[in-house]
Design a protein around this motif. Sequence first.
Motif, mmCIF file in Angstrom:
data_model
loop_
_atom_site.group_PDB
_atom_site.id
_atom_site.type_symbol
_atom_site.label_atom_id
_atom_site.label_comp_id
_atom_site.label_asym_id
_atom_site.label_seq_id
_atom_site.Cartn_x
_atom_site.Cartn_y
_atom_site.Cartn_z
ATOM 1 N N GLY A 161 0.786 -1.161 -0.254
ATOM 2 C CA GLY A 161 -0.129 -0.153 -0.165
ATOM 3 C C GLY A 161 0.883 1.227 0.075
ATOM 4 N N TRP A 162 1.845 1.263 0.875
ATOM 5 C CA TRP A 162 3.066 2.418 0.915
ATOM 6 C C TRP A 162 3.380 2.369 -0.442
ATOM 7 N N MET A 163 3.974 1.531 -1.167
ATOM 8 C CA MET A 163 4.703 1.629 -2.534
ATOM 9 C C MET A 163 3.607 2.252 -3.491
ATOM 10 N N ALA A 164 2.223 1.702 -3.664
ATOM 11 C CA ALA A 164 1.055 2.328 -4.490
ATOM 12 C C ALA A 164 0.856 3.881 -3.993
ATOM 13 N N SER A 165 1.167 4.169 -2.914
ATOM 14 C CA SER A 165 0.833 5.617 -2.709
ATOM 15 C C SER A 165 1.549 6.698 -3.485
ATOM 16 N N GLY A 166 2.975 6.141 -3.814
ATOM 17 C CA GLY A 166 3.904 6.830 -4.573
ATOM 18 C C GLY A 166 4.610 7.694 -3.833
ATOM 19 N N GLU A 167 4.338 7.834 -2.497
ATOM 20 C CA GLU A 167 4.989 8.584 -1.522
ATOM 21 C C GLU A 167 6.594 8.146 -1.271
ATOM 22 N N PRO A 168 7.500 8.695 -1.130
ATOM 23 C CA PRO A 168 8.993 8.218 -1.031
ATOM 24 C C PRO A 168 8.692 7.136 0.258
ATOM 25 N N MET A 169 9.585 6.101 -0.057
ATOM 26 C CA MET A 169 9.518 4.820 1.134
ATOM 27 C C MET A 169 10.615 5.096 2.112
ATOM 28 N N HIS A 170 10.931 6.359 2.571
ATOM 29 C CA HIS A 170 11.929 6.492 3.551
ATOM 30 C C HIS A 170 11.252 7.462 4.510
ATOM 31 N N PHE A 171 11.978 7.441 5.822
ATOM 32 C CA PHE A 171 11.077 8.082 7.046
ATOM 33 C C PHE A 171 11.322 9.622 6.963
ATOM 34 N N ALA A 172 12.579 10.030 6.460
ATOM 35 C CA ALA A 172 12.885 11.397 6.470
ATOM 36 C C ALA A 172 11.930 12.284 5.603
ATOM 37 N N HIS A 173 11.402 11.605 4.510
ATOM 38 C CA HIS A 173 10.077 12.424 3.944
ATOM 39 C C HIS A 173 9.216 12.700 4.539
ATOM 40 N N TYR A 174 8.617 11.737 5.670
ATOM 41 C CA TYR A 174 7.738 12.127 6.482
ATOM 42 C C TYR A 174 7.828 13.254 7.703
ATOM 43 N N TYR A 175 9.051 13.305 8.321
ATOM 44 C CA TYR A 175 9.556 14.385 9.185
ATOM 45 C C TYR A 175 9.501 15.503 8.164
ATOM 46 N N ALA A 176 9.821 15.697 7.100
ATOM 47 C CA ALA A 176 9.905 16.974 6.293
ATOM 48 C C ALA A 176 8.473 17.228 6.069
ATOM 49 N N ARG A 177 7.440 16.309 5.615
ATOM 50 C CA ARG A 177 6.227 16.504 5.190
ATOM 51 C C ARG A 177 5.446 16.953 6.524
ATOM 52 N N ALA A 178 5.773 16.694 7.557
ATOM 53 C CA ALA A 178 5.004 17.235 9.011
ATOM 54 C C ALA A 178 5.220 18.495 9.304
ATOM 55 N N GLU A 179 6.497 18.861 8.802
ATOM 56 C CA GLU A 179 7.005 20.455 8.947
ATOM 57 C C GLU A 179 6.229 21.083 7.897
ATOM 58 N N THR A 180 6.018 20.806 6.804
ATOM 59 C CA THR A 180 5.368 21.512 5.773
ATOM 60 C C THR A 180 3.945 21.861 5.787
ATOM 61 N N THR A 181 3.238 20.573 6.373
ATOM 62 C CA THR A 181 2.043 20.753 6.518
ATOM 63 C C THR A 181 1.463 21.682 7.514
ATOM 64 N N THR A 182 0.247 21.985 7.480
ATOM 65 C CA THR A 182 -0.501 23.052 8.540
ATOM 66 C C THR A 182 -0.321 22.427 10.020
ATOM 67 N N PRO A 183 0.311 22.810 10.931
ATOM 68 C CA PRO A 183 0.409 22.446 12.387
ATOM 69 C C PRO A 183 -0.989 22.768 12.874
ATOM 70 N N ARG A 184 -1.026 22.100 14.172
ATOM 71 C CA ARG A 184 -2.311 22.072 14.915
ATOM 72 C C ARG A 184 -2.566 23.444 15.299
ATOM 73 N N SER A 185 -1.646 24.161 15.676
ATOM 74 C CA SER A 185 -1.928 25.347 16.226
ATOM 75 C C SER A 185 -1.587 26.533 14.967
ATOM 76 N N THR A 186 -2.886 27.098 14.347
ATOM 77 C CA THR A 186 -2.755 27.877 13.305
ATOM 78 C C THR A 186 -3.786 29.210 13.771
ATOM 79 N N VAL A 187 -3.266 30.361 12.792
ATOM 80 C CA VAL A 187 -4.101 31.577 13.141
ATOM 81 C C VAL A 187 -5.158 31.577 11.982
ATOM 82 N N LEU A 188 -6.344 31.681 12.345
ATOM 83 C CA LEU A 188 -7.380 31.511 11.413
ATOM 84 C C LEU A 188 -7.620 33.015 11.121
ATOM 85 N N GLN A 189 -8.049 33.454 9.757
ATOM 86 C CA GLN A 189 -8.458 34.977 9.587
ATOM 87 C C GLN A 189 -9.662 34.685 8.646
ATOM 88 N N PRO A 190 -10.753 34.825 9.253
ATOM 89 C CA PRO A 190 -11.988 34.756 8.535
ATOM 90 C C PRO A 190 -12.174 36.065 7.709
#
Lengths: 219, 32
Positions: free
Chosen positions: A190-219
């Motif tokens: 399943g991991w292979m089929a997702s097309g995401e790189p199969m090494h853990f460093a990618h997921y640490y980098a991805r977690a930093e670039t995605t929106t963190p839980r504490s965000t500023v909302l500006q309606p």
Amino acid sequence: MISRVENEAFSPPEECWRAWPVSWSGVWVGALTALAGLVIVGLIAVAVGAHLVGPSTRILSWSEFGMLAVAFSVGGAFFSFVAAGWVAARVAGIRRAEPAMLHGSIAWLVAIPLLLAVTALGGRSVLGPWYGGLAGTPEWVKAPAPKAAAVPDDETAKKEAEDAARATRNPALGALTALLLGLVGSVIGGWMASGEPMHFAHYYARAETTTPRSTVLQP
Amino acid sequence: MRNTFGYVILWLMGIPLTTLLLIWVVSVLVGR
């Protein structure tokens, strides 16, 4: 302009459920892929003489179980479920690693009762002796239990009882190994089929670039 | 970011080969 900082203290309790959608089409096709892969590898193993077939395919001793048979059992169990996980995630069209792995493991879950049914109906000769540990005897062909249990009173009866114990334990070990390898394989597939790189460093980098839980909302 | 071929091969070959190695080591240790 109103700006609001949403963090752990201000976020409302999760009243609404956030379901994780499951694509059952992908899961079923994946499970059937696993069965097809196991049958194909099992038949190849029988054809090249790696697996013994005959009236007694019980694994009484691991020394009778050659390394070629082990290689076919490990490879068949692993790669069949890699294919299953890959197919499940591809049919579902998942491009993210976590739900793709989840679909691979759900395909494994669906394949287990199918394997139980197939081995109960005599599929052990095709799937290989490791899956013999999954084979129960169907209720409708069970012989009635004897009134008194046989007591091993001589050497032959004692050896028969020891053989029966080994013939129960060894396929159970084999089936356990095969099933766990299958779970690992389906997740990897399943991991292979997702097309995401199969090494853990990618997921640490991805977690930093995605929106963190504490965000500023500006309606 | 695309998947890299090397890591796929690493996972696909590493797990079964490691399992075979473990089984072989256990069979040698147990002695049967």
